[in-house]
Design a protein around this motif. Structure first.
Motif, short mmCIF file in Angstrom:
data_model
loop_
_atom_site.label_atom_id
_atom_site.label_comp_id
_atom_site.label_asym_id
_atom_site.label_seq_id
_atom_site.Cartn_x
_atom_site.Cartn_y
_atom_site.Cartn_z
N PRO A 163 33.07 20.92 84.86
CA PRO A 163 33.39 21.06 83.44
C PRO A 163 34.72 20.34 83.17
N PRO A 164 35.01 20.02 81.91
CA PRO A 164 36.19 19.21 81.63
C PRO A 164 37.53 19.89 81.93
N GLY A 165 37.62 21.19 81.93
CA GLY A 165 38.90 21.86 82.16
C GLY A 165 39.82 21.68 80.96
N PHE A 168 53.16 22.39 83.08
CA PHE A 168 53.85 23.44 83.82
C PHE A 168 55.28 22.99 84.11
N ALA A 169 56.17 23.94 84.31
CA ALA A 169 57.58 23.63 84.54
C ALA A 169 57.80 22.81 85.80
N PHE A 170 56.94 22.95 86.79
CA PHE A 170 57.13 22.26 88.07
C PHE A 170 56.57 20.84 88.10
N SER A 171 55.94 20.39 87.01
CA SER A 171 55.32 19.07 87.00
C SER A 171 55.71 18.30 85.75
N ILE A 231 48.42 18.89 83.92
CA ILE A 231 47.45 19.09 85.00
C ILE A 231 46.19 19.68 84.39
N ARG A 232 45.03 19.21 84.83
CA ARG A 232 43.76 19.75 84.36
C ARG A 232 43.50 21.05 85.12
N GLN A 244 53.14 29.48 85.80
CA GLN A 244 54.05 28.58 85.08
C GLN A 244 55.15 27.99 85.96
N SER A 245 55.42 28.60 87.11
CA SER A 245 56.54 28.11 87.91
C SER A 245 56.17 27.49 89.25
#
Length: 66
Positions: free
Chosen positions: A3-5, A10-13, A17-18, A49-50
Motif C-alpha cells: 500500500p502507498p503508506g 520525524f525529529a531524527f530525520s 519517511i513513508r 517521534q524521536s
C-alpha cells in the motif's frame, strides 16, 4: 504490492519517511500456481517521534492452497 503508506517527518530525520500504521494488507502475486507451502519473511521497524527501534524480521509459513 505494498500500500502507498503515508509520508511523515520525524525529529531524527531531515527527510520525510513513508510509514504504515494500524493494519495493512500486502498482496503477493506468483507467475504460476503455488503447489507447496511458502516460507515468508517480513521485516519491519517501529519508530516514534524521536527514534526508531532495531528492525525485526518475522518468519511465517503459509500453507499451499488445497
Amino acid at each position: 504490492d505494498y500500500p502507498p503508506g503515508e509520508e511523515q517527518r520525524f525529529a531524527f530525520s531531515e527527510e520525510s519517511i513513508r510509514v504504515y500504521s494500524g493494519e495493512i494488507q500486502i498482496e503477493v502475486r506468483f507467475g504460476e500456481p503455488v503447489t507447496e507451502d511458502l516460507l515468508m519473511m517480513l521485516q519491519y521497524q517501529a519508530c516514534d517521534q524521536s527514534t526508531c527501534l532495531a528492525p525485526v524480521t518475522r518468519r511465517f509459513e503459509i500453507p499451499a492452497p488445497t
